[in-house]
Design a protein around this motif. Structure first.
Motif, mmCIF file in Angstrom:
data_model
loop_
_atom_site.group_PDB
_atom_site.id
_atom_site.type_symbol
_atom_site.label_atom_id
_atom_site.label_comp_id
_atom_site.label_asym_id
_atom_site.label_seq_id
_atom_site.Cartn_x
_atom_site.Cartn_y
_atom_site.Cartn_z
ATOM 1 N N THR A 9 7.462 -19.834 57.427
ATOM 2 C CA THR A 9 6.719 -21.015 57.839
ATOM 3 C C THR A 9 6.728 -22.049 56.722
ATOM 4 O OG1 THR A 9 4.600 -20.229 56.949
ATOM 5 C CG2 THR A 9 5.178 -19.534 59.201
ATOM 6 N N LYS A 10 6.290 -23.262 57.063
ATOM 7 C CA LYS A 10 6.186 -24.302 56.050
ATOM 8 C C LYS A 10 5.121 -23.949 55.023
ATOM 9 C CE LYS A 10 7.854 -27.998 59.038
ATOM 10 N NZ LYS A 10 7.535 -29.289 59.706
ATOM 11 N N ARG A 11 4.126 -23.206 55.451
ATOM 12 C CA ARG A 11 3.112 -22.780 54.490
ATOM 13 C C ARG A 11 3.709 -21.827 53.457
ATOM 14 N NH1 ARG A 11 -2.574 -19.483 55.555
ATOM 15 N NH2 ARG A 11 -3.386 -19.762 53.445
ATOM 16 N N ASP A 12 4.643 -20.984 53.885
ATOM 17 C CA ASP A 12 5.324 -20.097 52.935
ATOM 18 C C ASP A 12 6.096 -20.908 51.894
ATOM 19 O OD1 ASP A 12 4.404 -17.812 54.229
ATOM 20 O OD2 ASP A 12 6.163 -17.667 55.515
ATOM 21 N N ILE A 13 6.741 -21.991 52.350
ATOM 22 C CA ILE A 13 7.472 -22.865 51.439
ATOM 23 C C ILE A 13 6.498 -23.504 50.450
ATOM 24 C CG2 ILE A 13 8.869 -24.958 51.243
ATOM 25 C CD1 ILE A 13 10.075 -24.329 53.938
ATOM 26 N N PHE A 14 5.398 -23.991 50.950
ATOM 27 C CA PHE A 14 4.391 -24.616 50.102
ATOM 28 C C PHE A 14 3.870 -23.637 49.052
ATOM 29 C CE2 PHE A 14 -0.165 -25.214 49.371
ATOM 30 C CZ PHE A 14 -0.164 -26.458 48.764
ATOM 31 N N ARG A 15 3.556 -22.436 49.459
ATOM 32 C CA ARG A 15 3.032 -21.440 48.525
ATOM 33 C C ARG A 15 4.078 -21.067 47.487
ATOM 34 N NH1 ARG A 15 -0.403 -16.878 51.692
ATOM 35 N NH2 ARG A 15 -0.754 -16.304 49.520
ATOM 36 N N PHE A 16 5.334 -21.024 47.907
ATOM 37 C CA PHE A 16 6.415 -20.731 46.957
ATOM 38 C C PHE A 16 6.476 -21.811 45.882
ATOM 39 C CE2 PHE A 16 10.716 -21.359 45.439
ATOM 40 C CZ PHE A 16 11.111 -20.080 45.089
ATOM 41 N N TYR A 17 6.471 -23.084 46.295
ATOM 42 C CA TYR A 17 6.518 -24.185 45.338
ATOM 43 C C TYR A 17 5.325 -24.144 44.389
ATOM 44 C CZ TYR A 17 10.274 -26.469 47.980
ATOM 45 O OH TYR A 17 11.467 -26.768 48.592
ATOM 46 N N GLN A 18 4.165 -23.875 44.956
ATOM 47 C CA GLN A 18 2.947 -23.860 44.153
ATOM 48 C C GLN A 18 3.013 -22.794 43.059
ATOM 49 O OE1 GLN A 18 0.142 -21.339 45.133
ATOM 50 N NE2 GLN A 18 -0.816 -21.899 43.199
ATOM 51 N N LYS A 19 3.510 -21.618 43.403
ATOM 52 C CA LYS A 19 3.622 -20.538 42.417
ATOM 53 C C LYS A 19 4.650 -20.882 41.352
ATOM 54 C CE LYS A 19 2.262 -16.754 45.507
ATOM 55 N NZ LYS A 19 2.729 -15.528 46.216
ATOM 56 N N ARG A 20 5.787 -21.471 41.750
ATOM 57 C CA ARG A 20 6.809 -21.831 40.768
ATOM 58 C C ARG A 20 6.282 -22.889 39.799
ATOM 59 N NH1 ARG A 20 9.284 -17.653 40.438
ATOM 60 N NH2 ARG A 20 7.971 -16.847 42.085
ATOM 61 N N ILE A 21 5.545 -23.875 40.323
ATOM 62 C CA ILE A 21 5.021 -24.939 39.474
ATOM 63 C C ILE A 21 4.102 -24.364 38.407
ATOM 64 C CG2 ILE A 21 3.438 -26.913 39.450
ATOM 65 C CD1 ILE A 21 4.665 -27.730 42.155
ATOM 66 N N TYR A 22 3.208 -23.471 38.825
ATOM 67 C CA TYR A 22 2.269 -22.891 37.874
ATOM 68 C C TYR A 22 2.959 -21.980 36.860
ATOM 69 C CZ TYR A 22 -2.034 -24.528 40.069
ATOM 70 O OH TYR A 22 -3.053 -25.307 40.527
#
Length: 356
Positions: free
Chosen positions: A67-80
């Motif tokens: 889902t798009k939420r999975d993509i969002f969570r992936f980006y968020q974890k990489r950023i941190y």
């Protein structure tokens, strides 16, 4: 697909960071000219392992993107995980090389002006190759690989579609390179190795090779041949044969991680917890070691010089005292940040739970 830890990846990541640091040691030592002769090959091997392991581990741990939420969570974890330590390293570079004016060794002086610093802060150096801070091109390249990864997986249902989507997504960047002279050439080389790592995990390549030892031996033989021919071409070829050299180099970079993995897997004694523990620790610290190794080694070199420690003794001090301290420092930085980072993503995700 279970996300169990793959010990072989820690060993490969350890070799990768060791190769990378060693290939830069000719900046700081004066009595080991051999590093000046083999630094390009160490870099080639180390970077190939880094990007392959990154792609392999990425799919192993993050293959469920639906889902798009999975993509969002992936980006968020990489950023941190990436940016805070990266920003800290950039600030350290500015302090060490611009404010304190510490000698960077046998390399071009650093020129970290405001624009250069800003481009690197946002991780856009992969788009603007004219802005350069030594070794930081890697961060921009891996960031772009991570940015494209969840999109590739989201729109792909099988191995073939992963490859097609990966090729399709790289077209705009190729246009930027050809038409606007933007994008670093290294991105296109190491993006392919990153995707090769993803595909290798997707199709369980290592299990197939492990069950077919003859195929593994053939791959090892081919890798040796390509390495031999490539090394000779680097020494004797003219500009007219750069295409041959380029093809051989990329073929070697695709084969080398596979053979390295299978070789490590074949060494049964590496399964011993007491033996694997140091590899796991260095692998865990590898990102911080990469980020901080230039300012650390330059500062240590300056301290040794100020103490009138020069020549062979200084070189041995850099190797046998400096490198262990560098690994310990990298481990400490990574561990400290991990404890802080463990609480941040959960809070941020809770505030964005409505994202679909």
């Amino acid at each position: 697909m279970k996300n169990e830890k793959i010990l072989e990846l820690d060993i490969l990541k350890t070799f990768a960071i060791v190769f990378i640091v060693l290939c830069h040691m000719d900046n700081y030592v004066v009595n080991f000219s051999v590093f000046g002769l083999i630094d390009s090959y160490l870099a080639l091997a180390g970077l190939s392992l880094f990007f392959f392991v990154s792609g392999f581990a990425m799919y192993h741990n993050n293959h469920a993107i639906y889902t798009k939420r999975d993509i969002f969570r992936f980006y968020q974890k990489r950023i941190y995980r990436i940016y805070p330590l990266y920003w800290m390293a950039l600030i350290v570079h500015v302090v060490v090389f611009e404010l304190l004016k510490i000698n960077p060794g046998n390399t071009s002086p650093y020129n970290i002006d405001f624009i250069n610093f800003f481009v690197h802060m946002i991780g856009f150096q992969v788009f603007f190759p004219s802005y350069h801070i030594q070794s930081m091109w890697f961060i921009g390249t891996i960031l772009l690989c991570y940015f494209l990864y969840p999109v590739i997986i989201y729109y792909s249902k099988n191995s073939c579609s992963i490859l097609i989507t990966a090729i399709f997504l790289i077209i705009p960047f190729a246009v930027l390179k050809l038409c606007c002279n933007l994008m670093t050439t290294d991105f296109f080389v190491y993006y392919s190795i990153f995707i090769w790592g993803v595909l290798s995990r997707k199709i369980n390549l290592f299990d197939t090779l492990w069950n077919n030892k003859q195929m593994f031996l053939e791959a090892g033989f081919l890798t040796s041949i390509f390495l031999y021919v490539f090394c000779n071409l680097k020494l004797i070829c003219s500009n007219d044969t750069w295409i041959i050299s380029f093809v051989l180099q990329n073929t070697f970079q695709l084969l080398f991680p596979i053979v390295s993995y299978m070789f490590v897997k074949s060494l049964s004694f590496l399964q011993d917890e007491r033996i694997i523990s140091p590899f796991s620790s260095i692998a865990y610290a590898s990102y911080s070691v990469y980020l901080f190794h230039h300012p650390f080694l330059s500062t240590l070199k300056m301290i040794l010089t100020s103490l009138s420690i020069t020549g062979l003794f200084a070189d041995f001090s850099l190797f046998f005292i400096g490198l262990p301290i560098l690994c310990l420092l990298g481990y400490t930085i990574t561990l400290g940040y991990s404890k802080i980072n463990a609480h941040i993503p959960k809070y941020w995700l809770c505030r964005n739970s409505q994202f679909k």
